[in-house]
Write a protein that holds these residues in place. Structure first.
Motif, mmCIF file in Angstrom:
data_model
loop_
_atom_site.group_PDB
_atom_site.id
_atom_site.type_symbol
_atom_site.label_atom_id
_atom_site.label_comp_id
_atom_site.label_asym_id
_atom_site.label_seq_id
_atom_site.Cartn_x
_atom_site.Cartn_y
_atom_site.Cartn_z
ATOM 1 N N GLY A 135 -6.751 -39.225 45.782
ATOM 2 C CA GLY A 135 -6.667 -39.599 47.201
ATOM 3 C C GLY A 135 -5.963 -38.527 47.999
ATOM 4 O O GLY A 135 -6.233 -37.340 47.844
ATOM 5 N N MET A 136 -5.010 -38.982 48.847
ATOM 6 C CA MET A 136 -4.333 -38.056 49.761
ATOM 7 C C MET A 136 -3.693 -36.868 49.048
ATOM 8 O O MET A 136 -3.646 -35.777 49.591
ATOM 9 C CB MET A 136 -3.209 -38.783 50.504
ATOM 10 N N GLY A 137 -3.186 -37.125 47.826
ATOM 11 C CA GLY A 137 -2.455 -36.082 47.109
ATOM 12 C C GLY A 137 -3.271 -34.830 46.875
ATOM 13 O O GLY A 137 -2.723 -33.729 46.830
ATOM 14 N N SER A 138 -4.597 -34.977 46.738
ATOM 15 C CA SER A 138 -5.394 -33.767 46.537
ATOM 16 C C SER A 138 -6.333 -33.468 47.707
ATOM 17 O O SER A 138 -6.716 -32.322 47.915
ATOM 18 C CB SER A 138 -6.177 -33.840 45.224
ATOM 19 N N LEU A 139 -6.697 -34.487 48.495
ATOM 20 C CA LEU A 139 -7.536 -34.220 49.675
ATOM 21 C C LEU A 139 -6.761 -33.394 50.699
ATOM 22 O O LEU A 139 -7.298 -32.506 51.342
ATOM 23 C CB LEU A 139 -7.929 -35.532 50.357
ATOM 24 N N PHE A 140 -5.488 -33.723 50.839
ATOM 25 C CA PHE A 140 -4.656 -33.008 51.804
ATOM 26 C C PHE A 140 -4.090 -31.743 51.177
ATOM 27 O O PHE A 140 -3.666 -31.766 50.027
ATOM 28 C CB PHE A 140 -3.525 -33.902 52.323
ATOM 29 N N LYS A 141 -4.098 -30.673 51.991
ATOM 30 C CA LYS A 141 -3.583 -29.388 51.531
ATOM 31 C C LYS A 141 -2.439 -28.964 52.448
ATOM 32 O O LYS A 141 -2.365 -29.381 53.604
ATOM 33 C CB LYS A 141 -4.670 -28.316 51.609
ATOM 34 N N VAL A 142 -1.572 -28.129 51.879
ATOM 35 C CA VAL A 142 -0.410 -27.642 52.621
ATOM 36 C C VAL A 142 -0.428 -26.117 52.607
ATOM 37 O O VAL A 142 -0.580 -25.516 51.539
ATOM 38 C CB VAL A 142 0.892 -28.139 51.966
ATOM 39 N N MET A 143 -0.280 -25.542 53.775
ATOM 40 C CA MET A 143 -0.241 -24.082 53.874
ATOM 41 C C MET A 143 0.942 -23.680 54.741
ATOM 42 O O MET A 143 1.253 -24.370 55.710
ATOM 43 C CB MET A 143 -1.541 -23.585 54.501
ATOM 44 N N ALA A 144 1.623 -22.590 54.362
ATOM 45 C CA ALA A 144 2.730 -22.110 55.195
ATOM 46 C C ALA A 144 2.392 -20.742 55.753
ATOM 47 O O ALA A 144 1.728 -19.933 55.097
ATOM 48 C CB ALA A 144 4.015 -22.039 54.378
ATOM 49 N N LEU A 145 2.841 -20.512 56.976
ATOM 50 C CA LEU A 145 2.703 -19.208 57.620
ATOM 51 C C LEU A 145 4.111 -18.752 57.976
ATOM 52 O O LEU A 145 4.895 -19.538 58.514
ATOM 53 C CB LEU A 145 1.865 -19.364 58.898
ATOM 54 N N SER A 146 4.439 -17.497 57.637
ATOM 55 C CA SER A 146 5.796 -16.995 57.899
ATOM 56 C C SER A 146 5.727 -15.590 58.460
ATOM 57 O O SER A 146 4.749 -14.869 58.235
ATOM 58 C CB SER A 146 6.598 -16.912 56.597
ATOM 59 N N SER A 147 6.823 -15.193 59.108
ATOM 60 C CA SER A 147 6.955 -13.792 59.518
ATOM 61 C C SER A 147 6.882 -12.911 58.276
ATOM 62 O O SER A 147 7.337 -13.308 57.196
ATOM 63 C CB SER A 147 8.313 -13.558 60.175
ATOM 64 N N ALA A 148 6.322 -11.698 58.450
ATOM 65 C CA ALA A 148 6.255 -10.745 57.338
ATOM 66 C C ALA A 148 7.659 -10.510 56.795
ATOM 67 O O ALA A 148 8.627 -10.527 57.552
ATOM 68 C CB ALA A 148 5.662 -9.435 57.835
ATOM 69 N N GLY A 149 7.765 -10.344 55.488
ATOM 70 C CA GLY A 149 9.057 -9.999 54.894
ATOM 71 C C GLY A 149 9.864 -11.193 54.431
ATOM 72 O O GLY A 149 10.827 -11.023 53.691
ATOM 73 N N LEU A 150 9.496 -12.391 54.829
ATOM 74 C CA LEU A 150 10.233 -13.578 54.349
ATOM 75 C C LEU A 150 9.804 -13.878 52.908
ATOM 76 O O LEU A 150 8.696 -13.543 52.494
ATOM 77 C CB LEU A 150 9.967 -14.790 55.243
ATOM 78 N N THR A 151 10.683 -14.559 52.172
ATOM 79 C CA THR A 151 10.360 -14.872 50.775
ATOM 80 C C THR A 151 9.529 -16.160 50.714
ATOM 81 O O THR A 151 9.382 -16.874 51.715
ATOM 82 C CB THR A 151 11.646 -15.073 49.955
ATOM 83 N N GLU A 152 9.026 -16.480 49.528
ATOM 84 C CA GLU A 152 8.163 -17.654 49.365
ATOM 85 C C GLU A 152 8.930 -18.942 49.689
ATOM 86 O O GLU A 152 10.031 -19.148 49.205
ATOM 87 C CB GLU A 152 7.653 -17.717 47.919
ATOM 88 N N PRO A 153 8.340 -19.788 50.513
ATOM 89 C CA PRO A 153 9.021 -21.061 50.820
ATOM 90 C C PRO A 153 8.934 -22.028 49.633
ATOM 91 O O PRO A 153 8.066 -21.885 48.781
ATOM 92 C CB PRO A 153 8.230 -21.605 52.010
ATOM 93 N N PRO A 154 9.817 -23.034 49.585
ATOM 94 C CA PRO A 154 9.766 -24.015 48.495
ATOM 95 C C PRO A 154 8.457 -24.812 48.527
ATOM 96 O O PRO A 154 7.885 -25.020 49.589
ATOM 97 C CB PRO A 154 10.941 -24.953 48.805
ATOM 98 N N GLY A 155 8.021 -25.247 47.362
ATOM 99 C CA GLY A 155 6.888 -26.168 47.281
ATOM 100 C C GLY A 155 5.562 -25.539 46.924
ATOM 101 O O GLY A 155 4.576 -26.227 46.709
ATOM 102 N N PHE A 156 5.524 -24.196 46.881
ATOM 103 C CA PHE A 156 4.225 -23.541 46.701
ATOM 104 C C PHE A 156 3.967 -23.046 45.282
ATOM 105 O O PHE A 156 2.853 -22.672 44.952
ATOM 106 C CB PHE A 156 4.045 -22.429 47.728
ATOM 107 N N SER A 157 4.994 -23.014 44.442
ATOM 108 C CA SER A 157 4.749 -22.639 43.051
ATOM 109 C C SER A 157 5.814 -23.285 42.166
ATOM 110 O O SER A 157 6.799 -23.811 42.666
ATOM 111 C CB SER A 157 4.778 -21.113 42.893
ATOM 112 N N GLY A 158 5.572 -23.192 40.851
ATOM 113 C CA GLY A 158 6.595 -23.707 39.921
ATOM 114 C C GLY A 158 6.176 -25.016 39.316
ATOM 115 O O GLY A 158 5.199 -25.610 39.670
#
Ligand code: SAH
Length: 377
Positions: free
Chosen positions: A354-377
């Motif tokens: 259901g929602m857990g896989s139909l919905f996707k999350v993407m982050a956009l950041s200024s160049a040079g910032l490190t990876e935000p939480p939630g995207f790997s691991g």
């Protein structure tokens, strides 16, 4: 059903009547123009006139399902504020805040980091006057000044944190159909036309008379009848956001149903009272949306020099941010009935089917910032 209610149901909606007239005068209109009016027409649009949310409405969004959604995003935003250097003033922007529930949950979490709470200037991008009032009512108790604007470009230039849940899916798309014609441009635009006369008149899909290629990003392989969707408003919003993040540090979180890789397919759809209906049904009375092409948005962000993370599945994102731990805390403090509801709401947000896989999350950041939480691991 009485005879009167049957004829009320069969009569055109006010917006449908206007569109039928317009098409009779000027010819078919694009799906984008249809969507823009169906959702945002100043008198007859869906968001202008209806209360879409919750069990009584047409659909239920993640922040309306569980407070955990907004709380985890609140914690994510505190991290993002630190990642951009903990500026003493930061624009906290939400696109399309609905009832204001997500922002209210975020502001509650913000209390745990007083310097963050003191730094935020909340700006809500909302075109519906009715929903602006609703948002004011929800957010008044938070005691934080809030301002409303019509467009992202009206938000003051400054370090910015932004959140958009189920916003990009409302932006008008255009569809192009691949025909069996050969030649460099086998595309025709799929349009909204009409058939029938008087009370019998109906809106229908039709094809443009002339070939017309989508502007960008068409996957090269394709078969006759394939549909390619293009969302110019989403692309331009992404471009503005990336430009803003090049001038001032910032980070954005975009959550929606959609796909990570651009492809073919007809995702133009409508829901009414939690059931799907034909997208040209009763314009102004049903919610019309299209899936978000995260692949296209990511390309635009990267081309403009910004950092892009994801998209990842909503279920994975929330789990990595600590959904189970937060759920356990809430369950501990709740009585037996409330426990069941808390668990089932959290399961709904993360369900793999259901929602857990139909919905996707993407982050956009200024160049040079490190990876935000939630995207790997
Ligand atoms: N984010 C909310 C609501 C999503 S519904 C939630 O998760 O519950 C979409 C929201 O976007 C509504 O508030 C609607 O009025 C607003 N909206 C739709 N199109 C818009 C546009 N073009 N500009 C600004 N707001 C828009």
């Amino acid at each position: 059903m009485t005879e009167a209610s049957v004829s009320a149901l069969l009569a055109h909606t006010p917006l449908e009547a206007r569109l039928l007239e317009l098409i009779a005068e000027r010819g078919p209109i694009s799906i984008g123009d249809f969507m823009a009016d169906a959702l945002g027409h100043p008198q007859h649009g869906y968001y202008t006139t209806r209360e879409p949310f919750g069990a009584e409405g047409d659909f239920t969004t993640a922040p309306e399902i569980s407070q955990i959604f907004g709380e985890l995003i609140g914690a994510w935003l505190i991290d993002a504020w630190e990642a951009i250097g903990a500026p003493s003033i930061v624009q906290l922007v939400e696109l399309g805040p609905g009832r204001g529930t997500l922002m209210s949950d975020i502001l509650r979490v913000a209390r745990i980091r007083p310097p963050f709470r003191a730094a935020i200037r909340v700006t809500l991008v909302e075109t519906s006057g009715r929903l602006r009032l609703r948002q004011r009512k929800t957010l008044d108790p938070a005691g934080v000044p809030v301002q409303w604007v019509d467009r992202l470009d009206d938000v003051p230039a400054a370090p910015t944190l932004l959140i958009a849940n189920e916003f990009f899916d409302c932006l008008p798309i255009r569809q192009f159909v691949r025909t069996a014609e050969t030649g460099p441009q086998p595309w025709r635009e799929r349009l909204v036309g009409r058939t029938g006369e008087g009370a019998e008149a109906r809106l229908i899909f039709t094809l443009s008379n002339t070939t017309y290629a989508p502007r960008s990003g068409i996957p090269s392989a394709g078969q006759p009848e394939d549909i390619f969707e293009e969302c110019e408003a989403g692309a331009s919003l992404m471009g503005s956001l990336a430009a803003r993040f090049a001038d001032h540090k910032g980070r954005a979180l975009i959550i929606d149903y959609g796909h990570g890789r651009s492809g073919f397919g007809d995702t133009f759809q409508a829901v009414r009272r939690h059931a799907s209906v034909h997208p040209l049904t009763r314009p102004g009375e049903v919610d019309v949306t299209a899936h978000v092409d995260f692949g296209a948005l990511a390309r635009i962000g990267r081309a403009a020099g910004a950092r892009v993370d994801g998209p990842v599945r909503q279920g994975d994102f929330l789990t990595r941010l600590g959904l189970r731990l937060r759920l356990a805390r809430l369950v501990e403090a709740a009585d037996a009935d409330a426990r069941v509801a808390l668990v089932s709401a959290a399961d709904r947000l993360t369900a793999a089917d259901g929602m857990g896989s139909l919905f996707k999350v993407m982050a956009l950041s200024s160049a040079g910032l490190t990876e935000p939480p939630g995207f790997s691991g």
